[in-house]
Design a protein around this motif. Structure first.
Motif, PDB file in Angstrom:
ATOM      1  N   THR A 253      29.302  71.833 -26.031  1.00  0.00           N
ATOM      2  CA  THR A 253      29.346  72.540 -24.676  1.00  0.00           C
ATOM      3  C   THR A 253      28.707  71.511 -23.625  1.00  0.00           C
ATOM      4  O   THR A 253      29.303  71.169 -22.653  1.00  0.00           O
ATOM      5  N   LYS A 254      27.692  70.804 -24.156  1.00  0.00           N
ATOM      6  CA  LYS A 254      27.128  69.571 -23.273  1.00  0.00           C
ATOM      7  C   LYS A 254      28.202  68.790 -23.027  1.00  0.00           C
ATOM      8  O   LYS A 254      28.349  68.245 -21.697  1.00  0.00           O
ATOM      9  N   ALA A 255      29.295  68.096 -23.925  1.00  0.00           N
ATOM     10  CA  ALA A 255      30.287  67.157 -23.655  1.00  0.00           C
ATOM     11  C   ALA A 255      31.262  67.836 -22.684  1.00  0.00           C
ATOM     12  O   ALA A 255      31.665  67.299 -21.703  1.00  0.00           O
ATOM     13  N   VAL A 256      31.539  69.110 -22.975  1.00  0.00           N
ATOM     14  CA  VAL A 256      32.269  69.718 -21.822  1.00  0.00           C
ATOM     15  C   VAL A 256      31.933  69.987 -20.627  1.00  0.00           C
ATOM     16  O   VAL A 256      32.635  69.666 -19.373  1.00  0.00           O
ATOM     17  N   HIS A 257      30.526  70.102 -20.186  1.00  0.00           N
ATOM     18  CA  HIS A 257      29.861  70.124 -19.142  1.00  0.00           C
ATOM     19  C   HIS A 257      29.893  68.724 -18.444  1.00  0.00           C
ATOM     20  O   HIS A 257      30.474  68.431 -17.186  1.00  0.00           O
ATOM     21  N   ASP A 258      29.685  67.715 -19.214  1.00  0.00           N
ATOM     22  CA  ASP A 258      29.809  66.258 -18.820  1.00  0.00           C
ATOM     23  C   ASP A 258      31.273  66.150 -18.279  1.00  0.00           C
ATOM     24  O   ASP A 258      31.360  65.198 -17.312  1.00  0.00           O
ATOM     25  N   LEU A 259      32.299  66.491 -19.087  1.00  0.00           N
ATOM     26  CA  LEU A 259      33.520  66.069 -18.601  1.00  0.00           C
ATOM     27  C   LEU A 259      33.893  66.888 -17.430  1.00  0.00           C
ATOM     28  O   LEU A 259      34.889  66.039 -16.585  1.00  0.00           O
ATOM     29  N   ILE A 260      33.574  68.092 -17.088  1.00  0.00           N
ATOM     30  CA  ILE A 260      33.919  68.731 -16.013  1.00  0.00           C
ATOM     31  C   ILE A 260      33.044  67.873 -14.845  1.00  0.00           C
ATOM     32  O   ILE A 260      33.902  67.524 -13.592  1.00  0.00           O
ATOM     33  N   LEU A 261      31.885  67.472 -14.961  1.00  0.00           N
ATOM     34  CA  LEU A 261      31.225  66.829 -13.709  1.00  0.00           C
ATOM     35  C   LEU A 261      31.856  65.350 -13.724  1.00  0.00           C
ATOM     36  O   LEU A 261      31.656  64.880 -12.450  1.00  0.00           O
TER      37      LEU A 261
ATOM     38  N   ASP B 278      36.670  65.193 -28.391  1.00  0.00           N
ATOM     39  CA  ASP B 278      37.163  64.137 -29.317  1.00  0.00           C
ATOM     40  C   ASP B 278      37.702  62.997 -28.659  1.00  0.00           C
ATOM     41  O   ASP B 278      37.725  61.909 -29.440  1.00  0.00           O
ATOM     42  N   GLY B 279      38.111  63.038 -27.385  1.00  0.00           N
ATOM     43  CA  GLY B 279      38.509  61.607 -26.761  1.00  0.00           C
ATOM     44  C   GLY B 279      37.344  60.736 -26.301  1.00  0.00           C
ATOM     45  O   GLY B 279      37.873  59.715 -25.445  1.00  0.00           O
ATOM     46  N   LEU B 280      36.194  61.187 -26.422  1.00  0.00           N
ATOM     47  CA  LEU B 280      35.223  60.577 -25.807  1.00  0.00           C
ATOM     48  C   LEU B 280      34.794  59.307 -26.965  1.00  0.00           C
ATOM     49  O   LEU B 280      34.413  59.559 -27.891  1.00  0.00           O
ATOM     50  N   VAL B 281      34.546  58.013 -26.237  1.00  0.00           N
ATOM     51  CA  VAL B 281      34.163  56.971 -27.145  1.00  0.00           C
ATOM     52  C   VAL B 281      32.575  57.152 -27.274  1.00  0.00           C
ATOM     53  O   VAL B 281      32.185  56.891 -28.557  1.00  0.00           O
ATOM     54  N   THR B 282      31.825  57.451 -26.486  1.00  0.00           N
ATOM     55  CA  THR B 282      30.380  57.583 -26.369  1.00  0.00           C
ATOM     56  C   THR B 282      30.168  58.657 -25.199  1.00  0.00           C
ATOM     57  O   THR B 282      30.747  58.995 -24.502  1.00  0.00           O
TER      58      THR B 282
END
Length: 852
Positions: A356-364, A329-333
């Motif tokens: 899950t794709k957004a969580v993937h990207d946050l980890i990376l 929820d904290g991602l703007v884009t």
């Protein structure tokens, strides 16, 4: 202004000048406007000059510049107060030759470690590092006894090695030690004397010169201690120990002094306004924010400034007053990643969604900003470990698992004790975490919320600086490819995320999947499930999510997690008419308090889920085809149970339920019922019908993780570790029966979560159980595809007084309830044992049993 860092361990033929500028308003540090310079073997910091600083014979013990600092960044990245600390440390160490102590708030512990490492790197000081925890003992501070084939020997520990070779001994976390441990070093600190366990004695250089006895302490030996103290907590330091140090308070950097060093370490991609805004928000934290953590936040924001706000970058690094983390929820884009690109498909059992794709990207994104470790925090059963494993798989990275538990010590995280198979000598064995750091793998630390805060914070040097200091005395720099994903549950009333732990990770919040994504996941995983049935399951989940209760434990018992829904769908896909009974078994409503059970029944009724109990005869003959499809060929018939069993309607229904779960591929079953309802009889008879080999383990309150995994024996004077029933069952594809699982400590059985869900389990002898691996690797034990775990347990509470295993990890298992037998089943069993007993007597016995 330019700066070129020097390493004092290297010879310099030319003069090199390093200017440290102090702001005009800081009169109390005006002397730091002078240069830091080296001419041959002299070092000058401000107005302090040292000729011929100590030179050791082990250059590999001199730390690199910390936090990936570049030579050109050192000058500008240090605020005036940190320059003052460096000058003070050199004065105490090399001019006054005094031991010193840096004190400050827990949130600034990382800055103090950074300063000490920077000092040692610039001065070329060899260091010995001791991360102190409540498990630190006298043996860790003096000598550790090792057993060899020729007797015993004593291995010097870090304080003794530092004293003998004139190194700088760092005691990190002085306040965490038990009060009767650190006084061991009192005489070493005050008089440079220490009696050792091998009969020798360290003495000061003066005493040695006078008497020529003992072992002389090197004159360059010094102790640098670090301690975190909150307001009013000075009493946690032992007064006699505290009095032996020259102490200095390392306070937080003023907001006005932050902007220049933060800007110097950045890549210049942020506007001045954004940078000022971020620094200002960080300065509002009550006990101050670590400057090094602010540097991390800036680098994180620079990489993803289009997708993340400054507050989001601070939340990701634990710099706030509320404990918030960064989440989807904290991602703007959507995040834009440059460094990491997918190299393969997802795991077969993983279904990717937008979340899950957004969580993937946050980890990376955390790894791309330069951090080695991220923490994924979310409720039980919400895809955390699956996301981490899938991410490593898609990137082609080798991944290891380390499941942690409350009894783990700081040593156990890095190495475990073992014996050499050939000689019987005691040796140290690397854990999955140490292997991953050395070889550049990924590691999943599962369950960090269970560790004591002092145990978890002992990994700070590895996570922040990539420096691994091992219990066997060795040390290495972690590979640049090393990455750690730590997994934990959200904090409750007493948060396990202390200020010191906050600086170790990038903090990512993982929430349950939205309803529409959850529907897509279940549809893809179970394509045969009817749409109407799936709608009822999802509606029930929403109903249970809306319930308000007082405690987290009560809330978890009323929730349908992702794992629980998988268990339900796997069964309902084959038998949709039994949805009501399967849901009740999964939620274990029979053993819930009446008010919780009433809430679940109301929710079931609203969703149109009804019970089907008693609609089938329960005869095993209707499942002969299932028995035939699941029947095995036993290689060791002695391991196949052969119980006396009288078929009866009540237990037959339970056996059908268990057999159906086994047939659809459930690898772990939790069979729960009151004492005397026939759990063991049912399991043994089913294994007899299936012709399955059984490995049996009876658990009790003294069962330990060690005894669950290996069996130590003495052979020819050597301690040899043999496979436990669990390991044998996994290796040969047998069914492991864990009896009385509720009597063992919860963390013992909870360790099986890694084996059941993630397919990996590290053994104390250094080997690993896993489904995939190189067969030629002797440290890998491949898990057989037929391996299953059937766990028998009693419900929690009176009169069994066992642990509430079902509340802790019921979602890992497919749950099955064994109810008390009905009257007809009782009579049939009693008659099978006493054919000549009067039926009226049988009726009386049954009536008495039912009354009880």
């Amino acid at each position: 202004m330019t700066f070129t860092a020097f390493r004092a361990c290297r010879p310099h033929r030319h003069r090199r000048v390093f200017a440290f500028a102090a702001p005009k308003r800081s009169r109390h540090i005006a002397h730091l406007r002078r240069t830091i310079s080296t001419i041959d073997n002299s070092v000058t910091i401000g107005d302090i000059k040292v000729d011929n600083p100590p030179r050791g014979d082990s250059p590999h013990l001199i730390p690199n510049l910390p936090s990936r600092l570049k030579d050109s960044e050192v000058n500008a990245s240090l605020p005036p107060c940190h320059l003052s600390h460096l000058r003070w440390m050199m004065q105490k160490d090399l001019i006054l030759k005094q031991d010193f102590l840096l004190l400050g708030s827990p949130s600034l512990a990382r800055d103090r470690r950074h300063l000490l490492l920077l000092y040692a790197s610039l001065l070329g000081r060899e260091i010995e590092w001791v991360s102190i925890s409540k498990d630190t003992s006298e043996a860790d501070l003096k000598q550790r006894k090792e057993v060899t084939n020729h007797g015993t020997r004593y291995a010097n520990q870090a304080p003794v090695r530092a004293a003998l070779h004139g190194r700088l001994l760092v005691l990190d976390g002085l306040e965490k030690a038990e009060r009767n441990v650190m006084p061991t070093l009192n005489n070493l600190l005050e008089n440079r004397e220490l009696p050792l366990d091998d009969g020798t004695m360290l003495v000061s250089p003066d005493v040695y010169e006078a008497h020529k006895m003992g072992i002389s302490v090197h004159p360059d030996f010094r102790v640098a201690a670090l301690a975190s103290l909150s307001e009013g907590e000075s009493a946690t330091l032992d007064p006699p120990l505290r009095s032996r140090f020259q102490a200095r308070l390392a306070s937080a950097v003023d907001v006005g002094d932050m902007l220049v060093p933060v800007s110097a370490r950045s890549e210049g991609l942020l506007s001045t306004k954004t940078l000022k805004n971020l620094v200002q928000m960080a300065g509002e934290v009550t006990q101050g924010a670590s400057l090094e953590t602010i540097h991390d936040s800036v680098q994180y924001l620079e990489k993803q400034q289009q997708s993340i706000t400054p507050q989001g970058a601070l939340n990701a690094h634990g710099i706030n007053l509320t404990g918030d983390m960064i989440g989807v929820d904290g991602l703007v884009t959507p995040l834009q990643l440059e460094k990491y690109q997918s190299k393969g498909d997802n795991l077969p059992e993983f279904v990717e969604t937008k979340t899950t794709k957004a969580v993937h990207d946050l980890i990376l994104a955390g790894f791309e900003s330069g951090k080695r470790a991220v923490a994924l925090v979310g409720p039980k059963g919400c895809y955390k470990s699956m996301v981490a494993r899938n991410l490593a798989h898609t990137l082609g990275e080798k991944c290891e698992l380390l499941s942690v538990h409350p009894d783990m010590t700081a040593r156990d995280l890095l190495m475990t004790r073992g014996t050499c198979a050939e000689s019987g000598d005691t040796i140290w064995l690397e854990t999955s975490l140490t292997r991953a750091a050395r070889m550049g793998k990924w590691v999943i630390l599962d369950g960090i919320d269970k560790l004591r805060h002092d145990t978890l914070s002992s990994l700070s040097l590895l996570m922040e600086q990539g420096m691994a200091v091992l219990p066997d005395g060795s040390r290495f720099q972690a590979s640049d490819k090393f990455k750690c994903v730590a997994i934990g549950h959200p904090p409750t009333e007493k948060s396990w995320i202390t200020p010191e732990i906050r600086s170790m990770f990038v903090w990512i919040e993982a929430n349950s999947l939205p309803g529409d994504e959850l529907r897509d996941v279940l549809n893809q995983m179970f394509p045969g499930i009817k749409r109407k049935v799936l709608n009822k399951i999802l509606a029930l989940r929403e109903q249970l999510e809306g319930i308000t209760v007082d405690s987290v434990a009560e809330k978890e018992s009323l929730q349908l997690t992702m794992r629980k829904m998988k268990h339900i769908c796997r069964r309902v896909e084959q038998r949709p008419s039994e949805l009501g009974d399967i849901v009740r078994n999964t939620l274990m409503t029979s053993f819930l308090p009446d008010w919780e059970k009433g809430i679940i029944e109301k929710c079931l009724s609203r969703c149109g889920i009804v019970s089907t109990s008693g609609k089938e005869s329960g005869s095993l003959t209707v499942l002969d085809n299932i028995l035939d499809s699941c029947r095995r060929t036993a290689s060791n018939p002695l391991l196949v149970p052969n119980p006396r069993f009288e078929e009866n309607p009540g237990q037959s229904r339970v056996m059908m339920d268990i057999l159906e779960a086994h047939r659809v591929g459930e690898k772990a079953l939790l069979i729960c019922g009151y004492q005397g309802v026939g759990k063991n009889k049912i399991v043994d008879y089913l294994l007899h019908l299936l012709n399955c080999e059984r490995e049996y383990l009876q658990l009790h309150r003294d069962t330990t993780i060690q005894s669950l995994l290996v069996v130590p024996q003495v052979e020819d004077g050597r301690i040899v570790y043999h496979d436990s029933p669990l390991v044998r069952a996994a290796k040969y594809g047998r069914i492991l029966v864990l009896d009385e699982a509720d009597k063992a400590p919860v963390e013992v059985v909870a360790l099986l979560k890694g084996l059941i869900e993630d397919g990996q389990l590290s053994l104390p002898d250094g080997r690993m159980l896993c489904y995939e691996g190189n067969p030629s690797d002797s440290s890998i034990i491949k898990i057989h595809d037929d391996f299953c775990i059937w766990t028998l347990t009693n419900p929690a509470g009176y009169p069994f007084h066992g642990n509430d295993l079902s509340r802790e990890m019921a979602d890992v298992f497919s749950c099955h309830i064994v109810p008390p037998m009905d009257t007809e089943s009782h009579k049939r069993i009693l008659l099978s044992y006493g054919n000549n007993v009067n039926p009226q007597v049988i009726d009386k016995i049954v009536n008495v049993w039912e009354d009880l």
